[in-house]
Design a protein around this motif. Sequence first.
Motif: not given
Length: 125
Positions: A69-86, A104-107
Motif C-alpha cells: 500500500l505504501a513504501g518500498c521493499v526489497r526481497l533478497i533470496g538466499d539464491d541471490a535473487s533480488e526483487t524490489t517492490l513499490r 527501503l522506505e517505510p512500508a
Amino acid sequence: MVGIIRIPHDIMGNTPEHVASERVVAGTPMQTVANAYSDAGNAFHCGIWEGEVGAWRVSYAEHEFCHLLAGCVRLIGDDASETTLRAGDSFVIPAGFEGIWEVLEPARKLYAVYEPKPDDGHALG
C-alpha cells in the motif's frame, strides 16, 4: 450464516515492536501488525503490516500474498535473487523462501497468509 469481513487499509496495528535482534541484518527495524481475520483452524490470516527501514532474515513456512500500500521493499533470496517492490505492487512469497526482507522506505502492506498444516494435504514435501 458466515458474513463478509472487510479489511480496512487504514487500521492501526499494535504498538510497534523491534524485529528479533538475532534476525536483524541492518538498522533497528520496527514493525506493526493489525491482524483483521484468522480462520478457526488458525492456518489463514490477513490484515495490515507496517515496517520501518531496516533489513532482517526471513524463513517462510507459510505462503503469503502481499499488496504493498505504501513504501518500498526489497526481497533478497538466499539464491541471490533480488526483487524490489513499490506501493501498488502485489506479490506472493511462497513457503520455503529464505533470505532477507529489506524495507527501503517505510512500508505498509495488506497481507494474506496461509500456513499449511502437515495433515491437510498441502504441506511441503
